[in-house]
Motif scaffolding. Structure first.
Motif, PDB file in Angstrom:
ATOM      1  N   ASP A   8       1.006  -1.155   0.090  1.00 22.59           N
ATOM      2  CA  ASP A   8       0.150   0.102  -0.098  1.00 22.59           C
ATOM      3  C   ASP A   8       0.772   1.146  -0.058  1.00 22.59           C
ATOM      4  O   ASP A   8       0.536   2.280  -0.633  1.00 22.59           O
ATOM      5  N   VAL A  23       2.512   5.668  -2.923  1.00 23.43           N
ATOM      6  CA  VAL A  23       1.135   4.820  -2.484  1.00 23.43           C
ATOM      7  C   VAL A  23       0.747   4.307  -3.746  1.00 23.43           C
ATOM      8  O   VAL A  23       0.892   4.311  -4.795  1.00 23.43           O
ATOM      9  N   ASP A  25      -2.587   3.898  -4.517  1.00 25.38           N
ATOM     10  CA  ASP A  25      -3.629   4.622  -5.044  1.00 25.38           C
ATOM     11  C   ASP A  25      -3.713   5.710  -4.311  1.00 25.38           C
ATOM     12  O   ASP A  25      -3.170   5.848  -3.395  1.00 25.38           O
ATOM     13  N   ASP A  26      -4.791   6.384  -4.658  1.00 28.73           N
ATOM     14  CA  ASP A  26      -5.121   7.798  -3.867  1.00 28.73           C
ATOM     15  C   ASP A  26      -5.972   7.747  -2.992  1.00 28.73           C
ATOM     16  O   ASP A  26      -6.958   8.574  -2.634  1.00 28.73           O
ATOM     17  N   ARG A  27      -6.134   6.691  -2.142  1.00 30.05           N
ATOM     18  CA  ARG A  27      -7.046   6.555  -0.856  1.00 30.05           C
ATOM     19  C   ARG A  27      -6.557   7.603  -0.005  1.00 30.05           C
ATOM     20  O   ARG A  27      -5.672   8.159   0.393  1.00 30.05           O
ATOM     21  N   PRO A  28      -7.999   8.338   0.577  1.00 25.48           N
ATOM     22  CA  PRO A  28      -7.764   9.529   1.368  1.00 25.48           C
ATOM     23  C   PRO A  28      -6.858   8.991   2.726  1.00 25.48           C
ATOM     24  O   PRO A  28      -6.103   9.716   3.302  1.00 25.48           O
ATOM     25  N   GLN A  29      -6.978   7.659   3.040  1.00 19.86           N
ATOM     26  CA  GLN A  29      -6.409   7.212   4.439  1.00 19.86           C
ATOM     27  C   GLN A  29      -5.116   7.440   4.117  1.00 19.86           C
ATOM     28  O   GLN A  29      -4.038   7.486   5.054  1.00 19.86           O
ATOM     29  N   LEU A  30      -4.468   7.054   3.211  1.00 21.95           N
ATOM     30  CA  LEU A  30      -3.103   6.827   2.798  1.00 21.95           C
ATOM     31  C   LEU A  30      -2.397   8.479   2.930  1.00 21.95           C
ATOM     32  O   LEU A  30      -1.534   8.600   3.566  1.00 21.95           O
ATOM     33  N   ASP A  31      -3.084   9.142   2.063  1.00 23.84           N
ATOM     34  CA  ASP A  31      -2.741  10.511   2.171  1.00 23.84           C
ATOM     35  C   ASP A  31      -2.717  11.090   3.421  1.00 23.84           C
ATOM     36  O   ASP A  31      -2.017  12.017   3.854  1.00 23.84           O
ATOM     37  N   LEU A  75      -2.704  -2.007   6.673  1.00 27.32           N
ATOM     38  CA  LEU A  75      -2.044  -1.716   5.518  1.00 27.32           C
ATOM     39  C   LEU A  75      -0.563  -2.277   5.548  1.00 27.32           C
ATOM     40  O   LEU A  75       0.004  -2.298   6.293  1.00 27.32           O
TER      41      LEU A  75
END
Length: 256
Positions: A8, A23, A25-31, A75
């Motif tokens: 992830d 990352v 993908d552009d998941r808000p959680q990662l950001d 993750l």
């Protein structure tokens, strides 16, 4: 070797841009987690980067903290081990550069000091040296105590004397830790007054030290002739130390 799955989040290091994160993908959680740990997204490179000038040890701690938070959230994380390699210690021209290796935390922290200008940042570095579990001062005290035990296990007069001498040194290291802790507290509340155009620390010569008189060699000589597999008991006794000159006493040792 390529991993069997795509993580992830992946952390890596760039020679010019420093530590970065990519990352899946552009998941808000990662950001959100990366931004919480001071990573900022670069639109041009499509990676997350720490602020320019982030000290090495700070970057390592940041990656570790962010990785734990990602893993606690279920993750997957991958990190390039080269993130752990400390930068070389800056040295003046003509002086051989000291090579740093992973795990030599004191060397890495010395290199980090050359990058700092704020007193609070210097206080943070000192705090790492004084850390109860991982600090260099505690490790040195523990090492000297272990050396003292090794000397005492020889069960010779010289070994016992050296063991006591080493325990005294360990006590002085503990006192040094107390003095450093006082300095660390003073630095943490000291206002920043270093001019922005001040020369790098590597270009500033260290204060000249006073010569420290050598300690007595009597214990060392006794240990050298004490009974052991390499030094039979019938060797002649160690000569007594030659009396010192009655001239002016040596200058006292100064702490920097």
């Amino acid at each position: 070797m390529n991993p069997p799955y795509e993580p992830d989040v992946a952390f890596g290091v760039h020679p010019d841009l420093g530590v970065g994160a990519a990352v899946a993908d552009d998941r808000p959680q990662l950001d959100g987690i990366l931004r919480k740990h001071h990573f900022r997204h670069s639109q041009d490179l499509d990676v997350y980067l720490l602020p320019e000038g982030t000290p090495h040890n700070t970057a390592v701690r940041t990656v570790a903290a962010a990785s734990r938070e990602f893993q606690d959230a279920g993750l997957s994380v991958a990190a390039d081990p080269r993130i752990m390699l400390p930068p070389p210690v800056p040295t003046p021209d003509g002086v051989t550069t000291r090579t740093t290796q992973p795990g030599q935390s004191l060397t890495a922290l010395t290199g980090e000091l050359h990058e700092l200008r704020r007193s609070a940042d210097v206080a943070e570095v000192l705090e790492q040296i004084l850390d109860e579990h991982h600090g260099a001062v505690g490790h040195l005290e523990e090492f000297i105590d272990a050396a003292a035990v090794s000397c005492e296990r020889l069960d010779t007069p010289g070994g016992r004397e050296l063991g006591q001498h080493l325990r005294t040194i360990a006590h002085h290291v503990a006192l040094l830790g107390d003095r450093l802790a006082d300095a660390q507290l003073d630095l943490s509340v000291m206002p920043d007054v270093t001019p922005k155009d001040a020369p790098p620390l590597a270009d500033v010569p260290l204060p000249k030290r006073h010569n420290v008189p050598s300690v007595t060699r009597t214990a060392r000589a006794r240990a050298a002739v004490a009974s052991s597999p390499k030094h039979p008991a019938d060797l002649p006794a160690a000569p007594e130390e030659v009396p010192r000159s009655t001239g002016a006493p040596p200058s006292p040792r100064r702490t920097r």
